[in-house]
Motif scaffolding. Structure first.
Motif: not given
Length: 93
Positions: A69-81
């Protein structure tokens, strides 16, 4: 800063699989020990150890899920940025 989402997920999977291979109980029987005290002591150890291993298996599963879940969250934030940065760059072009 480099954040390797895939490596986090691989580590989570290794954690899950490591404990998945542990059986849910120890010896099938302690009756062949020859001594009642030895058999009772061994059975107590097996019971306690089995409970501890089961609890660790559950914690490992929970930790692995949290890592995913943490990896997915970071990936989503990174993608949005990245998308936001690309929009800014397009506006400045």
């Amino acid at each position: 800063m480099k954040f390797d989402v895939d490596e986090i997920k691989r580590a989570a999977n290794r954690l899950t699989h490591a404990f998945a291979e542990v059986r849910n109980s120890g010896y099938v029987s302690c009756s062949d020990c020859g001594s009642g005290v030895v058999a009772d002591t061994l059975q107590l150890f097996v019971d306690e150890f089995s409970q501890s291993v089961q609890a660790e298996k559950e914690r490992a599963r929970s930790t692995a899920e949290s890592m995913h879940e943490c990896a997915d969250d970071v990936n989503q934030v990174e993608t949005a940025h990245v998308q936001e940065i690309r929009r800014y760059l397009a506006m400045m072009s």
